[in-house]
Motif scaffolding. Structure first.
Motif, PDB file in Angstrom:
ATOM      1  N   LYS A  54       0.777  -1.204   0.068  1.00 38.31           N
ATOM      2  CA  LYS A  54      -0.071  -0.171   0.145  1.00 38.31           C
ATOM      3  C   LYS A  54       0.921   1.395  -0.279  1.00 38.31           C
ATOM      4  O   LYS A  54       0.537   2.074  -0.690  1.00 38.31           O
ATOM      5  CB  LYS A  54      -1.061   0.129   1.190  1.00 38.31           C
ATOM      6  CG  LYS A  54      -1.798  -1.093   1.249  1.00 38.31           C
ATOM      7  CD  LYS A  54      -2.654  -1.127   2.417  1.00 38.31           C
ATOM      8  CE  LYS A  54      -3.852  -2.333   2.311  1.00 38.31           C
ATOM      9  NZ  LYS A  54      -4.956  -2.146   3.252  1.00 38.31           N
ATOM     10  N   ILE A  55       1.851   1.384   0.767  1.00 43.80           N
ATOM     11  CA  ILE A  55       2.813   2.531   0.738  1.00 43.80           C
ATOM     12  C   ILE A  55       3.324   2.569  -0.739  1.00 43.80           C
ATOM     13  O   ILE A  55       3.495   3.792  -0.949  1.00 43.80           O
ATOM     14  CB  ILE A  55       3.930   2.136   2.070  1.00 43.80           C
ATOM     15  CG1 ILE A  55       3.241   2.239   3.483  1.00 43.80           C
ATOM     16  CG2 ILE A  55       5.071   3.259   1.734  1.00 43.80           C
ATOM     17  CD1 ILE A  55       4.375   1.818   4.588  1.00 43.80           C
ATOM     18  N   SER A  56       3.903   1.318  -1.235  1.00 42.88           N
ATOM     19  CA  SER A  56       4.466   1.612  -2.660  1.00 42.88           C
ATOM     20  C   SER A  56       3.564   2.219  -3.525  1.00 42.88           C
ATOM     21  O   SER A  56       4.073   2.967  -4.485  1.00 42.88           O
ATOM     22  CB  SER A  56       4.828   0.115  -2.958  1.00 42.88           C
ATOM     23  OG  SER A  56       5.362   0.039  -4.457  1.00 42.88           O
ATOM     24  N   LYS A  57       2.408   1.661  -3.559  1.00 43.20           N
ATOM     25  CA  LYS A  57       1.394   2.054  -4.460  1.00 43.20           C
ATOM     26  C   LYS A  57       0.973   3.697  -4.275  1.00 43.20           C
ATOM     27  O   LYS A  57       1.032   4.491  -5.105  1.00 43.20           O
ATOM     28  CB  LYS A  57       0.115   1.501  -4.441  1.00 43.20           C
ATOM     29  CG  LYS A  57       0.205   0.057  -5.068  1.00 43.20           C
ATOM     30  CD  LYS A  57      -0.963  -0.808  -5.035  1.00 43.20           C
ATOM     31  CE  LYS A  57      -0.741  -2.024  -5.890  1.00 43.20           C
ATOM     32  NZ  LYS A  57      -1.915  -2.887  -5.962  1.00 43.20           N
ATOM     33  N   ILE A  58       0.846   4.178  -2.901  1.00 44.53           N
ATOM     34  CA  ILE A  58       0.765   5.528  -2.669  1.00 44.53           C
ATOM     35  C   ILE A  58       1.706   6.330  -3.017  1.00 44.53           C
ATOM     36  O   ILE A  58       1.748   7.485  -3.639  1.00 44.53           O
ATOM     37  CB  ILE A  58       0.264   5.725  -1.082  1.00 44.53           C
ATOM     38  CG1 ILE A  58      -1.149   5.002  -0.904  1.00 44.53           C
ATOM     39  CG2 ILE A  58       0.196   7.117  -0.921  1.00 44.53           C
ATOM     40  CD1 ILE A  58      -1.435   4.829   0.690  1.00 44.53           C
ATOM     41  N   ARG A  59       2.938   5.638  -2.912  1.00 48.32           N
ATOM     42  CA  ARG A  59       4.300   6.687  -3.282  1.00 48.32           C
ATOM     43  C   ARG A  59       4.257   6.678  -4.672  1.00 48.32           C
ATOM     44  O   ARG A  59       4.752   7.921  -5.468  1.00 48.32           O
ATOM     45  CB  ARG A  59       5.427   5.936  -2.630  1.00 48.32           C
ATOM     46  CG  ARG A  59       6.673   6.550  -3.065  1.00 48.32           C
ATOM     47  CD  ARG A  59       8.005   5.584  -2.790  1.00 48.32           C
ATOM     48  NE  ARG A  59       8.029   4.199  -3.244  1.00 48.32           N
ATOM     49  CZ  ARG A  59       8.043   3.767  -4.569  1.00 48.32           C
ATOM     50  NH1 ARG A  59       8.174   4.888  -5.532  1.00 48.32           N
ATOM     51  NH2 ARG A  59       8.203   2.637  -4.855  1.00 48.32           N
ATOM     52  N   VAL A 104       6.213   7.731   7.478  1.00 51.72           N
ATOM     53  CA  VAL A 104       6.016   7.156   6.316  1.00 51.72           C
ATOM     54  C   VAL A 104       4.853   8.180   5.634  1.00 51.72           C
ATOM     55  O   VAL A 104       4.728   9.057   4.749  1.00 51.72           O
ATOM     56  CB  VAL A 104       5.724   5.949   5.900  1.00 51.72           C
ATOM     57  CG1 VAL A 104       5.408   5.762   4.318  1.00 51.72           C
ATOM     58  CG2 VAL A 104       7.218   5.127   6.016  1.00 51.72           C
ATOM     59  N   ALA A 105       3.624   8.109   6.430  1.00 58.12           N
ATOM     60  CA  ALA A 105       2.498   8.625   6.132  1.00 58.12           C
ATOM     61  C   ALA A 105       2.363  10.256   5.797  1.00 58.12           C
ATOM     62  O   ALA A 105       1.946  10.748   4.824  1.00 58.12           O
ATOM     63  CB  ALA A 105       1.141   8.333   6.992  1.00 58.12           C
ATOM     64  N   LYS A 106       3.442  10.850   6.991  1.00 55.73           N
ATOM     65  CA  LYS A 106       3.335  12.331   6.788  1.00 55.73           C
ATOM     66  C   LYS A 106       3.980  12.638   5.455  1.00 55.73           C
ATOM     67  O   LYS A 106       3.675  13.596   4.905  1.00 55.73           O
ATOM     68  CB  LYS A 106       4.212  12.723   8.182  1.00 55.73           C
ATOM     69  CG  LYS A 106       4.496  14.046   8.190  1.00 55.73           C
ATOM     70  CD  LYS A 106       5.135  14.362   9.418  1.00 55.73           C
ATOM     71  CE  LYS A 106       5.063  16.103   9.507  1.00 55.73           C
ATOM     72  NZ  LYS A 106       5.802  16.543  10.945  1.00 55.73           N
ATOM     73  N   ILE A 107       5.096  11.833   5.277  1.00 55.90           N
ATOM     74  CA  ILE A 107       5.968  12.474   4.248  1.00 55.90           C
ATOM     75  C   ILE A 107       5.249  12.141   2.970  1.00 55.90           C
ATOM     76  O   ILE A 107       5.256  12.834   1.783  1.00 55.90           O
ATOM     77  CB  ILE A 107       7.357  11.258   3.990  1.00 55.90           C
ATOM     78  CG1 ILE A 107       8.425  11.786   5.191  1.00 55.90           C
ATOM     79  CG2 ILE A 107       8.118  11.686   2.739  1.00 55.90           C
ATOM     80  CD1 ILE A 107       9.380  10.868   5.428  1.00 55.90           C
ATOM     81  N   LEU A 108       4.263  11.286   2.774  1.00 58.23           N
ATOM     82  CA  LEU A 108       3.567  10.842   1.597  1.00 58.23           C
ATOM     83  C   LEU A 108       2.126  11.941   1.673  1.00 58.23           C
ATOM     84  O   LEU A 108       1.539  11.805   0.713  1.00 58.23           O
ATOM     85  CB  LEU A 108       2.950   9.491   1.776  1.00 58.23           C
ATOM     86  CG  LEU A 108       4.162   8.559   1.217  1.00 58.23           C
ATOM     87  CD1 LEU A 108       3.192   6.910   1.580  1.00 58.23           C
ATOM     88  CD2 LEU A 108       4.777   8.649   0.105  1.00 58.23           C
ATOM     89  N   GLY A 109       2.028  12.759   2.634  1.00 62.41           N
ATOM     90  CA  GLY A 109       0.890  13.501   2.746  1.00 62.41           C
ATOM     91  C   GLY A 109      -0.349  13.047   2.810  1.00 62.41           C
ATOM     92  O   GLY A 109      -1.284  13.537   2.488  1.00 62.41           O
ATOM     93  N   VAL A 110      -0.386  12.012   3.474  1.00 61.15           N
ATOM     94  CA  VAL A 110      -1.625  11.067   4.078  1.00 61.15           C
ATOM     95  C   VAL A 110      -1.634  10.744   5.380  1.00 61.15           C
ATOM     96  O   VAL A 110      -0.515  11.106   5.920  1.00 61.15           O
ATOM     97  CB  VAL A 110      -1.651   9.870   3.052  1.00 61.15           C
ATOM     98  CG1 VAL A 110      -2.052  10.433   1.722  1.00 61.15           C
ATOM     99  CG2 VAL A 110      -0.596   8.862   3.257  1.00 61.15           C
ATOM    100  N   THR A 111      -2.728  10.273   5.818  1.00 57.21           N
ATOM    101  CA  THR A 111      -2.839   9.935   7.507  1.00 57.21           C
ATOM    102  C   THR A 111      -2.251   8.342   7.267  1.00 57.21           C
ATOM    103  O   THR A 111      -2.526   7.596   6.255  1.00 57.21           O
ATOM    104  CB  THR A 111      -4.035   9.954   7.986  1.00 57.21           C
ATOM    105  OG1 THR A 111      -5.172   9.142   7.242  1.00 57.21           O
ATOM    106  CG2 THR A 111      -4.739  11.383   7.922  1.00 57.21           C
ATOM    107  N   SER A 112      -2.128   7.973   8.689  1.00 55.84           N
ATOM    108  CA  SER A 112      -1.817   6.273   8.650  1.00 55.84           C
ATOM    109  C   SER A 112      -2.942   5.503   8.384  1.00 55.84           C
ATOM    110  O   SER A 112      -2.990   4.533   7.773  1.00 55.84           O
ATOM    111  CB  SER A 112      -1.113   6.125  10.081  1.00 55.84           C
ATOM    112  OG  SER A 112      -1.865   6.285  11.003  1.00 55.84           O
ATOM    113  N   ALA A 113      -4.032   6.077   8.725  1.00 56.66           N
ATOM    114  CA  ALA A 113      -5.246   5.614   8.516  1.00 56.66           C
ATOM    115  C   ALA A 113      -5.643   5.101   7.072  1.00 56.66           C
ATOM    116  O   ALA A 113      -6.168   4.230   6.542  1.00 56.66           O
ATOM    117  CB  ALA A 113      -6.512   6.179   9.387  1.00 56.66           C
ATOM    118  N   ALA A 114      -5.188   6.235   6.143  1.00 58.16           N
ATOM    119  CA  ALA A 114      -5.366   6.190   4.944  1.00 58.16           C
ATOM    120  C   ALA A 114      -4.402   5.207   4.184  1.00 58.16           C
ATOM    121  O   ALA A 114      -5.000   4.404   3.121  1.00 58.16           O
ATOM    122  CB  ALA A 114      -5.084   7.629   4.117  1.00 58.16           C
TER     123      ALA A 114
END
Length: 137
Positions: free
Chosen positions: A10-15, A53-63
């Motif tokens: 999920k992190i990879s896809k959001i990134r 990671v969430a903060k850097i990607l500009g999303v929440t950890s819940a997202a």
């Protein structure tokens, strides 16, 4: 079930959706690119790492936790809905060539500049004529 499976993917896809490279994420986290690769291969992460990671990607950890491919597809499919065919949505479409517009502006500026020069030359000539008349008196 997808919402809790494989957080790394999920992190990879959001990134990737953000247009961010692993190297960039690594730099922001202060770790190596290989460490980011390992994070993206992990099925689970500590909450502290996930928050960073969430903060850097500009999303929440819940997202990140609730991210799904289906959700992304459904989100983008809303823009194909006919209710968007009118109004402000059309303001985003570009129906002119920006380079042609830029060249048009340049030509207009040249014309204004030339008109200014011509006006200044006429004023200068009028001043010269005025001085000649004053010298002749």
């Amino acid at each position: 079930m997808e919402a809790t499976l494989h957080i790394g993917r999920k992190i990879s896809k959001i990134r990737e959706l953000r247009g961010m490279k692993q190297e960039t994420l690594a730099t922001e986290l202060g770790i190596s690119q290989q460490a980011v690769s390992k994070i993206e291969q992990s099925a689970a992460l500590e909450d502290e790492v996930l928050e960073k990671v969430a903060k850097i990607l500009g999303v929440t950890s819940a997202a990140i936790k609730s991210f799904s491919d289906e959700g992304v597809i459904n989100y983008f499919n809303t823009f194909n809905d006919n209710s968007f065919n009118n109004g402000a949505y059309n303001a985003f479409s570009c129906n002119f060539n920006p380079i042609e517009k830029w060249m048009q502006v340049i030509e207009e500026n040249k014309t204004l500049y030339n008109e200014k020069i011509a006006l200044l030359e006429r004023l200068l000539q009028a001043e010269k004529e005025k001085n000649e008349v004053l010298k002749g008196k």
